[in-house]
Structures are given as C-alpha cells and as structure tokens.
Design a protein around this motif. Structure first.
Motif, PDB file in Angstrom:
ATOM      1  N   GLY A  14      40.837  32.133  47.210  1.00  0.00           N
ATOM      2  CA  GLY A  14      41.243  32.545  48.226  1.00  0.00           C
ATOM      3  C   GLY A  14      41.963  31.105  48.912  1.00  0.00           C
ATOM      4  N   GLY A  15      41.710  30.725  50.110  1.00  0.00           N
ATOM      5  CA  GLY A  15      42.749  29.637  50.487  1.00  0.00           C
ATOM      6  C   GLY A  15      41.819  28.256  50.202  1.00  0.00           C
ATOM      7  N   VAL A  16      40.754  28.395  49.587  1.00  0.00           N
ATOM      8  CA  VAL A  16      39.869  27.424  49.585  1.00  0.00           C
ATOM      9  C   VAL A  16      39.665  26.516  48.239  1.00  0.00           C
ATOM     10  N   ARG A  17      40.125  25.300  47.959  1.00  0.00           N
ATOM     11  CA  ARG A  17      40.161  24.608  46.937  1.00  0.00           C
ATOM     12  C   ARG A  17      38.994  23.993  46.350  1.00  0.00           C
ATOM     13  N   ALA A  18      38.184  24.608  45.417  1.00  0.00           N
ATOM     14  CA  ALA A  18      36.962  24.227  45.046  1.00  0.00           C
ATOM     15  C   ALA A  18      37.010  22.887  43.861  1.00  0.00           C
ATOM     16  N   LEU A  19      38.039  23.127  43.168  1.00  0.00           N
ATOM     17  CA  LEU A  19      38.247  21.885  42.230  1.00  0.00           C
ATOM     18  C   LEU A  19      39.708  21.469  42.442  1.00  0.00           C
ATOM     19  N   ASN A  20      39.866  20.007  42.545  1.00  0.00           N
ATOM     20  CA  ASN A  20      41.355  19.748  42.510  1.00  0.00           C
ATOM     21  C   ASN A  20      41.619  18.626  41.713  1.00  0.00           C
ATOM     22  N   PRO A  55      39.611  28.609  34.988  1.00  0.00           N
ATOM     23  CA  PRO A  55      40.313  27.546  36.020  1.00  0.00           C
ATOM     24  C   PRO A  55      41.579  27.881  36.078  1.00  0.00           C
ATOM     25  N   ASP A  56      42.207  27.739  37.261  1.00  0.00           N
ATOM     26  CA  ASP A  56      43.815  27.819  37.634  1.00  0.00           C
ATOM     27  C   ASP A  56      44.469  26.872  36.659  1.00  0.00           C
TER      28      ASP A  56
END
Length: 494
Positions: A14-20, A55-56
C-alpha cells in the motif's frame, strides 16, 4: 562467490515502504547477523529471499544465479531453508513424518520405508543433540522441541543457505549452547547462515558480520568483532537505551499470592510467596514445570492438592474465570496462539477479558470498548495505525503489549507473565521491563517466567528455580548468579 546477494531491494505494501533499497550479502561458511527493531524490515527481506514476496525493485542472486521470478519452490530447490521463530510443522503428524516432508523427494507412487524414515529422523535429531522420539506426534512437543525438529529438518534438506529467525527465543540456556554447537558445525561445512536475533549478546560468539536494518533501510554492515553492544543498540533504534533492565527498588507489601504444597499436572509440592510490589522470576529448564505452575494458578489445569491463598484468603481456582475474579491475570508464552487473536482488531483484543463489564443486556458497548482500548494503547505506547487495526499487522513487541493490556484492563492484583519479552526487539524489551517495574511500584505482585537468564536476574527481586515440577530453591537478588540458577536447575549444589 556469494551464496546470497541482494542489491537495492525495495518493497511497499500500500502506502507503507517496508524496504527502501536494502542490500545484503552472505558468503559460504559465514554467520551473518541481521538485526533491527521489530518493523525494521527483517521479515520482509527474508520473504523476498524465500520467494514469499516479489520485490518492487532491486536484484536477487542465489548461488550466483540471478533470480528474476522467485517463489518458495525455486528457493528451496536452490538450497534455501528457513527456521522460523514460530515452528511451521504439521501438528498431527509424527516428528519423523515432519522431517520427511522437508527431506524426501515428492512422488505419488513412491513407497514409504517407515523404518528408514524413523532411522533418518533419529540420526538427524542426534546430530543436534535433541532427545526426541521420532514417533511422537508434533502436537505433544513443547515449543523448544518443535524448534529442534525444524533445525533437524533443515539439516536433512542439505541447505546451502540457512535462515534462522530467533532460533533461541524459546530455548533454555543448556539447549542454546547445543544450538551454538550446531551452528558452528554447519559453518565449518560451508553453509551460510543468516542469523536473526534480539539477543544481541549471542552475536558476539556466533556472528562474523552484522547488518543493521532500521525503518526499512540498511544502516550499516560491519565485522562483528568491530562493533560494541552499545553501538549496535544505537544503530538499531536510532536513540540511546541506557538500561535494558531498568529495575528499581520498590517497597514490598503484604503477601498477595501464597502457595503451600501445591501439586497439579506437571507440578509437585510447590511452596512459594509473592508480595505486593515484588517481581519473582521463575527459572528452570524446559519441562521443569514453570508454565505448568502458571496454568495451575490460572485454573487451566487446576491444582490436585495443596493450598492457594490470594490476599490472605483461601482460594479455589477451578477455571480461568475463578482466577480473574480473584484478581489474577495471565499473559501466556505463545502470544500468536494464546496471547492475541491475530484477525481481531486491537480494540477487541484489549477488551476480551472484560466483556461483561462493558456489555449491557447482552450487547457490547462499542463506545466503552473504544475508550478502554484507546486508554491502554496510550498507556503502553502501542504502535498501531488505529485501534481498529488487526493485531496480526503489529510487530511482535506491540502484540505483546496488546496481550498485556487485555489483562491490565481487568485491574489484577497478581500478574503472571510467561516469557514476556520472547522474540521482541531491544527497544520493546526495555519498554516492557520498565512497565513491569511501574506496575510493581503500584502494588502489583508479578510472577515472571523467563528462559533468558539475564532477564530473570536483571528484573527479579527473587529468583525461584524449578526442576522436574518441584521448586529446587529460591535465591535473593543480591546472591543470584547464572551459575547458582543453573546449578539448581540441573540438580547440582548451588
């Protein structure tokens, strides 16, 4: 060649970045620690490696092979095995059958050689020093025993990359030493091990390198020998934590819980007192009777003989309802099975033990539920988007706080905490310990079961040690040492 290489991995929900943009590398014959607070991104990163999450962005290589579309079957074929904190076994199957599920090749018409299967299971369990009957159903095993079965299964699958998620969280001290031996043996054979643990003191002995995650970012990767414990904590939490065990001297009041010769399932002739304002630690090896005593006191497995007094009055505790009426609260060991209901929102979890109090004519007063839940979320600093968020979406430390809130809502005189900080990060651990001292200061009597000796010694006014269902001895805070506690637990002279 690295066994495992992740570069700039990104993943959002969603709008939460888990891995950056997280990078991580594992070499053959290396124990690489992965640390960070709950919610830092460790679990998401592991799920990317195992193929549970796509992964994105970024790249993943396993055994030198670039993986474009990972999935659990492919990662397993490439030699990736995971031992999770909560064992993922089939409870109705035997130990041997569970090990076979991870070791034997699949096939509809393959003949099962039962004798060979049992012998293989026995040999794998012996390699890790686990004395477990291969024919026993997994449902009959304790959590630490299930953990050892998971380790045996991974070794049997000949894993090249072994991910261990809090492997010592539910193990007593002597089994921790055995696990360390197994890890060192695997490392010597060239297996790469990703070791996730909130017990930072273990890393000094085991880890070659450590990678710190915070808020979905990789903060640093360093040689373990070059990192001090205090520095590691600062890197993890982004702030100073001066005391993990913030014990204060608290004035002791009257005896609130008095046991005289209490026996019950798994418990023999226990005599013990706990005073108002006192934290009594309950130590011992797995199977020593600590959780069994808690179950007796909470009416889950009623006492068969002896006397229990609460606030000076004789108490008959036949059911948990009896215990709650007497002012006893119990936060159990396995929070995901017994502590919180993962699919229910935080608000419903918080008020489960006081439904009668907030109901009118059989209908739940939703306004009162929201008020009560909001109050305890604030008091315990539970990190949640809202009180309507399912408990399963919270980190382990925050789930533990919700489980604690449920029993604090009953306004107990006596609180039994079974492994209160098992599997939670150092920041949440410090907060829970601080809360325990605050509750003691307000006159609550606390019985704390802990397999982590530094916690038992650091937080207790007295340490009661159990062995084979009986009380082996009680040691005052000033005299208590790891050697004395283990001596009593093992039946040696303390």
């Amino acid at each position: 060649m690295a066994l495992l290489e992740l570069r700039e991995i990104r993943k959002s929900f969603g709008g939460v970045r888990a891995l950056n943009g997280v990078s991580f590398e594992l070499r053959p014959g290396e124990v690489h620690a992965l640390v960070g607070e709950n919610g830092a991104g460790k679990s998401t990163l592991i799920k990317v490696v195992t193929g549970a999450h796509r992964p994105d962005g970024g790249s993943l290589e396993i055994l030198g092979r670039r993986i474009e579309a990972n999935d659990p079957i492919l990662s397993r074929k490439l030699g990736v095995a995971v031992i999770y904190q909560q064992p993922a076994l089939f409870p109705e199957l035997t130990v041997a059958e569970n090990i076979a599920a991870g070791v034997e090749p699949p096939g509809l018409w393959r003949r099962v050689r039962w004798g060979e299967r049992a012998a293989r299971a026995r040999e794998l369990l012996a390699r890790i020093g686990a004395k477990i009957d291969p024919e026993a159903p997994v449902s009959s095993l304790t959590m630490p025993e299930q953990q050892m079965v998971e380790i045996a299964k991974a070794i049997g699958a000949d894993a090249k990359v072994l991910i261990m998620d809090e492997p010592t969280a539910s193990l007593p001290e002597h089994e921790v030493r055995n696990l360390f031996r197994v890890v060192k043996d695997l490392r010597a054979r060239g297996v790469g091990i990703v070791y996730i643990s909130h017990r930072l003191e273990e890393l000094r002995e085991l880890a070659d390198r450590v990678t710190v995650l915070r808020d979905g970012n990789s903060v640093t990767t360093k040689a373990m020998k070059d990192v001090e414990l205090g520095e590691l904590i600062r890197l993890m939490v982004g702030r100073e934590i001066t005391q993990v065990f913030p014990k204060r001297e608290v004035a002791k009041g009257d005896v609130l819980l008095e046991l005289r010769g209490v026996s019950g399932p798994g418990v023999r002739d226990v005599t013990l007192d706990v005073r108002a304002g006192e934290i009594v630690g309950l130590a011992g090896l797995v199977g020593a009777g600590r959780t069994e005593l808690a179950r007796v006191l909470f009416g889950l497995a009623p006492a068969t003989s002896g006397a229990i007094r609460v606030a000076g009055r004789e108490a008959r505790i036949r059911t948990p309802s009896d215990a709650v009426e007497l002012g006893i609260g119990y936060v159990p060991e396995d929070r995901r099975r017994h502590g919180v209901i993962l699919d229910l929102p935080v608000a419903a979890n918080t008020t489960l033990a006081v439904l009668r109090r907030i109901s009118r004519r059989g209908f739940l007063d939703l306004v009162q539920e929201r008020v009560l839940a909001t109050e305890f979320v604030g008091k315990l600093a539970v990190k949640t988007p809202s009180i309507e968020t399912p408990a399963g979406h919270l980190s382990g430390g925050n789930q533990q706080k919700v489980a604690l809130a449920r029993w604090l809502a009953t306004d107990p005189k006596i609180l039994i905490l079974d492994e209160p900080t098992q599997g939670v990060d150092v920041g949440a651990k410090s907060e829970i310990h601080r809360l325990m001292v605050d509750l003691a200061e307000k006159g609550m009597a606390i019985l704390m079961i802990s397999s982590e000796l530094p916690e038992a010694l650091g937080m207790s006014d007295r340490v009661a040690v159990m062995r084979r269902g009986a009380l082996a001895g009680v040691i005052g805070r000033a005299e208590a040492t790891q050697e004395k506690v283990l001596g009593l637990a093992l039946g040696a002279v303390a």
